[in-house]
Design an enzyme around this catalytic site. Structure first.
Site, PDB file in Angstrom:
ATOM      1  N   TYR A  69      -8.893  28.108 -14.123  1.00 59.18           N
ATOM      2  CA  TYR A  69     -10.539  27.236 -13.620  1.00 59.18           C
ATOM      3  C   TYR A  69     -11.695  28.504 -13.267  1.00 59.18           C
ATOM      4  O   TYR A  69     -12.085  28.337 -12.468  1.00 59.18           O
ATOM      5  CB  TYR A  69     -10.162  26.895 -12.179  1.00 59.18           C
ATOM      6  CG  TYR A  69      -9.330  26.632 -11.342  1.00 59.18           C
ATOM      7  CD1 TYR A  69      -9.561  27.901 -10.400  1.00 59.18           C
ATOM      8  CD2 TYR A  69      -7.753  26.636 -11.546  1.00 59.18           C
ATOM      9  CE1 TYR A  69      -8.579  28.405  -9.084  1.00 59.18           C
ATOM     10  CE2 TYR A  69      -7.334  26.344 -10.349  1.00 59.18           C
ATOM     11  CZ  TYR A  69      -7.190  27.777  -9.491  1.00 59.18           C
ATOM     12  OH  TYR A  69      -6.884  28.189  -8.733  1.00 59.18           O
ATOM     13  N   GLY A 100       5.148  27.861 -19.330  1.00 56.60           N
ATOM     14  CA  GLY A 100       5.186  28.735 -18.112  1.00 56.60           C
ATOM     15  C   GLY A 100       5.332  27.612 -17.499  1.00 56.60           C
ATOM     16  O   GLY A 100       5.744  26.562 -17.448  1.00 56.60           O
ATOM     17  N   LYS A 141       9.253  28.336  -6.523  1.00 52.85           N
ATOM     18  CA  LYS A 141       9.134  26.965  -6.982  1.00 52.85           C
ATOM     19  C   LYS A 141      11.677  26.263  -7.140  1.00 52.85           C
ATOM     20  O   LYS A 141      10.861  25.104  -7.645  1.00 52.85           O
ATOM     21  CB  LYS A 141       8.123  26.379  -8.322  1.00 52.85           C
ATOM     22  CG  LYS A 141       7.133  26.780  -7.814  1.00 52.85           C
ATOM     23  CD  LYS A 141       6.030  26.580  -8.380  1.00 52.85           C
ATOM     24  CE  LYS A 141       4.576  26.554  -8.058  1.00 52.85           C
ATOM     25  NZ  LYS A 141       3.759  26.328  -9.385  1.00 52.85           N
ATOM     26  N   SER A 184       5.721  27.979  -3.736  1.00 55.16           N
ATOM     27  CA  SER A 184       4.789  28.410  -4.735  1.00 55.16           C
ATOM     28  C   SER A 184       5.333  29.580  -5.131  1.00 55.16           C
ATOM     29  O   SER A 184       6.232  30.033  -4.813  1.00 55.16           O
ATOM     30  CB  SER A 184       3.119  29.107  -4.106  1.00 55.16           C
ATOM     31  OG  SER A 184       2.558  28.995  -5.523  1.00 55.16           O
TER      32      SER A 184
HETATM   33  P1  NAD Z   1       3.343  31.291 -16.094  1.00 61.65           P
HETATM   34  O1  NAD Z   1       3.814  32.667 -16.147  1.00 61.65           O
HETATM   35  O2  NAD Z   1       4.254  30.373 -15.408  1.00 61.65           O
HETATM   36  O3  NAD Z   1       3.501  31.067 -17.889  1.00 61.65           O
HETATM   37  C1  NAD Z   1       2.997  31.834 -18.821  1.00 61.65           C
HETATM   38  C2  NAD Z   1       2.965  31.343 -20.271  1.00 61.65           C
HETATM   39  O4  NAD Z   1       1.549  31.113 -20.790  1.00 61.65           O
HETATM   40  C3  NAD Z   1       4.139  31.331 -20.583  1.00 61.65           C
HETATM   41  O5  NAD Z   1       4.648  30.172 -21.710  1.00 61.65           O
HETATM   42  C4  NAD Z   1       3.958  32.438 -21.531  1.00 61.65           C
HETATM   43  O6  NAD Z   1       4.929  32.923 -22.753  1.00 61.65           O
HETATM   44  C5  NAD Z   1       1.757  32.323 -21.893  1.00 61.65           C
HETATM   45  N1  NAD Z   1       1.774  33.526 -22.169  1.00 61.65           N
HETATM   46  C6  NAD Z   1       1.570  34.605 -21.161  1.00 61.65           C
HETATM   47  N2  NAD Z   1       0.466  35.548 -21.829  1.00 61.65           N
HETATM   48  C7  NAD Z   1       0.551  34.683 -22.884  1.00 61.65           C
HETATM   49  C8  NAD Z   1      -0.353  35.757 -24.187  1.00 61.65           C
HETATM   50  N3  NAD Z   1      -0.941  36.806 -24.035  1.00 61.65           N
HETATM   51  N4  NAD Z   1      -0.377  35.211 -25.143  1.00 61.65           N
HETATM   52  C9  NAD Z   1       0.295  33.774 -25.151  1.00 61.65           C
HETATM   53  N5  NAD Z   1       1.066  33.297 -24.637  1.00 61.65           N
HETATM   54  C10 NAD Z   1       1.518  33.916 -22.798  1.00 61.65           C
HETATM   55  O7  NAD Z   1       2.308  30.941 -15.597  1.00 61.65           O
HETATM   56  P2  NAD Z   1       1.838  29.571 -14.804  1.00 61.65           P
HETATM   57  O8  NAD Z   1       1.668  29.084 -13.473  1.00 61.65           O
HETATM   58  O9  NAD Z   1       2.333  28.572 -16.128  1.00 61.65           O
HETATM   59  O10 NAD Z   1       0.194  29.205 -14.983  1.00 61.65           O
HETATM   60  C11 NAD Z   1      -0.549  29.467 -16.800  1.00 61.65           C
HETATM   61  C12 NAD Z   1      -1.837  29.544 -15.978  1.00 61.65           C
HETATM   62  O11 NAD Z   1      -2.344  27.714 -15.879  1.00 61.65           O
HETATM   63  C13 NAD Z   1      -2.868  30.469 -15.345  1.00 61.65           C
HETATM   64  O12 NAD Z   1      -3.915  30.868 -16.067  1.00 61.65           O
HETATM   65  C14 NAD Z   1      -2.740  29.160 -14.253  1.00 61.65           C
HETATM   66  O13 NAD Z   1      -4.267  29.521 -13.490  1.00 61.65           O
HETATM   67  C15 NAD Z   1      -3.061  27.999 -14.287  1.00 61.65           C
HETATM   68  N6  NAD Z   1      -2.442  26.746 -13.510  1.00 61.65           N
HETATM   69  C16 NAD Z   1      -3.324  26.205 -13.593  1.00 61.65           C
HETATM   70  C17 NAD Z   1      -3.255  24.755 -12.793  1.00 61.65           C
HETATM   71  C18 NAD Z   1      -4.202  23.771 -12.444  1.00 61.65           C
HETATM   72  O14 NAD Z   1      -4.228  23.166 -11.169  1.00 61.65           O
HETATM   73  N7  NAD Z   1      -5.493  23.498 -13.075  1.00 61.65           N
HETATM   74  C19 NAD Z   1      -2.313  25.104 -12.303  1.00 61.65           C
HETATM   75  C20 NAD Z   1      -1.315  25.719 -12.155  1.00 61.65           C
HETATM   76  C21 NAD Z   1      -1.647  26.739 -13.233  1.00 61.65           C
END
Ligand code: NAD
Length: 293
Positions: free
Chosen positions: A237, A135, A73, A69
């Site tokens: 979640y 992201g 990654k 993680s």
């Molecule tokens: P990350 O930081 O890699 O990506 C975040 C994305 O959101 C980017 O594209 C960024 O540009 C955008 N962003 C951030 N703040 C923003 C805002 N205020 N307005 C508009 N866009 C915005 O994060 P990630 O690892 O991709 O995680 C993102 C979400 O997904 C988190 O809430 C995480 O908990 C969730 N997630 C859930 C699971 C699951 O299994 N359910 C797995 C991974 C991530």
């Protein structure tokens, strides 16, 4: 659990920093115990500096594999022998499998997304998805959905550090899959609304809706969700119900999901890669979250 550990126990790791908050050790060790599998899962605080020696130790100690993680990654990729096609396209790995010293990298977040929808009886293959966020999670979701047969994808992102990544991802999806992907600016509200309204599913992978943005949503106007057959999926979640989900429900959308099923399914996909067995997901859901959904 100690009763299970003997001279044959195979070790699986989790390499990330920080990592002490992770639910993965509880998830996997309870699943091993439930199925009587001789594995143990431990979290190791490993940042980029210690990653090469930590990955080498998978081979040295003949570990079965590891989860990877943040912040490792992407950095893990050159340290591996092979990549699964989805991990190669995403450019990130969250699961490593060791087969006799050959380390293969996989990404299971996108698999978890698709599986959680399948489990709800929702088939997005052949359909159009609008996806907010490019992201880590958004890229994995986009790639897996495209590989699995989603026909059209409109990806929205703000002009931040992820924009270039999003451009690369859209180009790769168009080159390597049958999905037609386009990149859009999240600031263009008319375009955003139009794309959502012409989609089968709207997915938010931005994390807007979780702390510190718990009271926020990218779509706060219920009239955007004027199609009750639209599927609305938030990867968050915690909290279990985000503001986006409340807006969608208020608009009459029937199929509204949080990221809990995806989280469990991505873990189950890694579990299957290491053990060949199906994780007892309902049992694990009860242990990790004492409610149903
Ligand atoms: P990350 O930081 O890699 O990506 C975040 C994305 O959101 C980017 O594209 C960024 O540009 C955008 N962003 C951030 N703040 C923003 C805002 N205020 N307005 C508009 N866009 C915005 O994060 P990630 O690892 O991709 O995680 C993102 C979400 O997904 C988190 O809430 C995480 O908990 C969730 N997630 C859930 C699971 C699951 O299994 N359910 C797995 C991974 C991530």
């Amino acid at each position: 659990m100690t009763e299970r550990i003997d001279g044959h126990t195979l070790l699986i790791g989790l390499m990330a920093y920080p990592i002490r908050h992770s639910m993965s050790p509880t998830m996997h060790n309870n699943a091993f115990a439930k199925l009587g599998l001789n594995y143990a899962y431990l979290a190791f605080e490993v940042g980029n500096d210690k990653l090469p020696s930590a990955i080498e130790s998978i081979r040295t100690l003949d570990m079965r594999g590891s989860n990877i993680s943040m912040p490792n990654k992407q950095k893990v990729i050159p340290l591996l022998d092979k990549l699964d096609p989805a991990a190669e396209m995403v450019g990130a790995v969250n699961t490593v499998v060791n087969d006799d010293g050959i380390l293969t990298g996989y990404t299971t977040d996108g698999i978890g997304f698709m599986k959680s929808l399948d489990d709800e009886g929702i088939n997005i293959r052949g359909q159009k998805m609008t996806l907010a966020g490019a992201g880590g999670a958004g890229t994995a979701i986009a790639v897996q959905a495209a590989l699995d047969g989603v026909k059209e994808m409109s990806i929205f992102n703000v002009h931040d550090a992820e924009w270039e990544n999003a451009k690369r991802n859209v180009a790769l999806i168009n080159e390597k899959t049958d999905c037609h992907a386009t990149l859009h600016e999240l600031e263009d509200r008319d375009d955003f609304k139009k794309e959502i309204q012409s989609s089968f599913i709207y997915t938010d992978s931005t994390g807007v809706g979780m702390k510190p943005l718990e009271d926020k949503t990218l779509v706060d106007d219920p009239t955007w969700f004027n199609n009750p057959d639209l599927v609305v999926f938030d990867t968050v979640y915690a909290p279990r119900e985000t503001k986006l989900m409340r807006v969608a429900k208020k608009a009459g959308v029937k199929h509204v999901f949080n990221g809990l099923g995806m989280m469990l399914a991505q873990g189950a996909a890694a579990f299957k890669l290491w053990t060949g067995e199906d994780m007892p997901v309902d049992y694990i859901r009860q242990i990790l979250f004492d409610d149903k959904k």
